[in-house]
Enzyme design. Structure first.
Site, PDB file in Angstrom:
ATOM      1  N   ARG A  51      80.651 -25.564   3.445  1.00 41.88           N
ATOM      2  CA  ARG A  51      81.319 -24.410   2.838  1.00 41.88           C
ATOM      3  C   ARG A  51      81.580 -23.404   3.940  1.00 41.88           C
ATOM      4  O   ARG A  51      80.654 -22.991   4.636  1.00 41.88           O
ATOM      5  CB  ARG A  51      80.437 -23.757   1.775  1.00 41.88           C
ATOM      6  CG  ARG A  51      80.197 -24.602   0.570  1.00 41.88           C
ATOM      7  CD  ARG A  51      79.169 -23.943  -0.340  1.00 41.88           C
ATOM      8  NE  ARG A  51      79.783 -22.982  -1.228  1.00 41.88           N
ATOM      9  CZ  ARG A  51      79.368 -21.738  -1.397  1.00 41.88           C
ATOM     10  NH1 ARG A  51      78.353 -21.264  -0.708  1.00 41.88           N
ATOM     11  NH2 ARG A  51      79.962 -20.956  -2.245  1.00 41.88           N
ATOM     12  N   SER A 120      85.973 -28.520  -9.478  1.00 41.85           N
ATOM     13  CA  SER A 120      85.075 -27.747 -10.339  1.00 41.85           C
ATOM     14  C   SER A 120      85.863 -27.253 -11.543  1.00 41.85           C
ATOM     15  O   SER A 120      86.529 -26.217 -11.462  1.00 41.85           O
ATOM     16  CB  SER A 120      84.516 -26.543  -9.575  1.00 41.85           C
ATOM     17  OG  SER A 120      83.783 -26.950  -8.446  1.00 41.85           O
ATOM     18  N   LYS A 149      77.020 -17.445  -6.336  1.00 38.63           N
ATOM     19  CA  LYS A 149      78.460 -17.251  -6.394  1.00 38.63           C
ATOM     20  C   LYS A 149      78.771 -16.072  -7.296  1.00 38.63           C
ATOM     21  O   LYS A 149      78.531 -16.101  -8.503  1.00 38.63           O
ATOM     22  CB  LYS A 149      79.158 -18.513  -6.930  1.00 38.63           C
ATOM     23  CG  LYS A 149      79.020 -19.698  -5.999  1.00 38.63           C
ATOM     24  CD  LYS A 149      79.876 -20.862  -6.451  1.00 38.63           C
ATOM     25  CE  LYS A 149      81.338 -20.687  -6.110  1.00 38.63           C
ATOM     26  NZ  LYS A 149      82.133 -21.902  -6.382  1.00 38.63           N
TER      27      LYS A 149
END
Ligand code: NI
Lengths: 225, 225
Positions: A51, A120, A149
């Site tokens: 990421r 997702s 998140k």
């Protein structure tokens, strides 16, 4: 670059997604990504996602090449988050996109059969559309409340995950707020594995944290056998 | 998709970069990108860059397809900023990368000969390296002080641009703080054209603003003839 890596990886996916560890430099407490990834793999991680949320992409390439090598040496999946161009430049095994990224259909068109595509889905309908558009696996969550998140929204719970598992024909991993004490029900509900960030990347002992999570996943798999 | 669009566009680049207008939704005062682009082209813009700094990429695809169509109908270059994947998904004429983006060599490897690659070199050395790595044109700046790019740093001036023009064999455009009243010296110093954002995109009358800039560019070209 394997021109048809996708087909080979699709067969392996249910096993390769048992413990999916997402890197995050901001949670790594100054520790080197490649070191964290190596420790996570030693503890039982089966897939790694790079990421890269900020900073120059030249640095993402440098770090990504290190992480990729660690993954290849261990036979572990190496997946890149969000950016299809970075995934292609790193010759990754896959790319994972979300609602803010390039849509699944465009992502598939860009990568062809060279890599797997994860998505997702915010809803069951989005999950079905992603499968139609060429997604190879889904990450569903946040299963539990999470602080990682900021845009993750409310927890969806294992029942929501179970409905998506029922509806699609591709593997599903649970993500969001998962740790060794709550991972077993996620897999018991039908996920092939769990994806974690802070539970591994921010742990004092990364290898031990990964090992405990992997054991919780295996317990979930046994409960379904 | 043109497999060898690059060679064809390289020949056209010196003319096609005379007035290069970069979009920016945040400066557009709620006006539609495709409308602004059409007006800029009516005023004399020869190239358009889609800058997408925030928001879902699905929206960037939608807007980008509209802008691309306006550009194609007018025979104007359509270039995408920063993201190679978005440029490929939009089948753009080119992609423009900077120091925080994928490096020029990796960008070239991803796009092959399908499009041109532009780069913003922070130094003369970076300009030479970018040319070696496959850049087709350079954007040099900020020529003048500017408020548009928070990270643009101090103004480099037309002398710095002239040194880069001397050193490289690819076209150079000036960017940063350029408007109709100061564009002529940029071209007189050797730039093939100027790139602007707010001077056109934020103008009350976009077409008139583009026309005034284009006239200033033509005056600079005449001064060199
Ligand atoms: Ni994303």
């Amino acid at each position: 670059m394997a021109a048809n890596r996708r087909a080979e990886l699709r067969e392996r996916l249910p096993d390769a997604l048992r413990l999916y560890v997402l890197t995050d430099r901001r949670l790594a407490r100054g520790r080197d990504e490649a070191r964290i990834v190596a420790d996570a793999i030693a503890g039982g991680a089966t897939a790694i996602q790079l990421r890269w949320k900020q900073g120059p992409l030249a640095e993402a390439l440098r770090v990504g090449r290190e992480v990729r090598q660690v993954c290849r040496d261990a036979g572990v999946l190496f997946i890149v988050n969000d950016r299809v161009d970075l995934a292609l430049a790193l010759d990754a095994d896959g790319v994972h996109v979300g609602v803010d990224d390039l849509p699944v259909a465009e992502t598939r068109a860009l990568v062809g059969e060279r890599m797997i595509v994860g998505y997702s889905p915010p809803t069951l309908e989005a999950a079905l559309a992603a499968e139609r558009d060429g997604a190879d696996y889904l990450g569903v969550g946040p299963i539990y409340p999470t602080g990682t998140k900021a845009d993750a929204g409310g927890a969806v719970g294992v029942e929501h995950l179970a409905r998506i598992v029922e509806a699609v024909g591709i593997p599903v991993v649970g993500i969001g707020g998962i740790n060794a004490s709550n991972a077993t029900p996620v897999v018991a509900a039908g996920a092939v594995g769990v994806a974690v960030i802070s539970a591994v990347v921010a742990a004092d002992d990364v290898e031990a944290a990964a090992r405990a999570l992997r054991q919780a996943v295996e317990a979930g798999l046994r409960s379904r056998a």
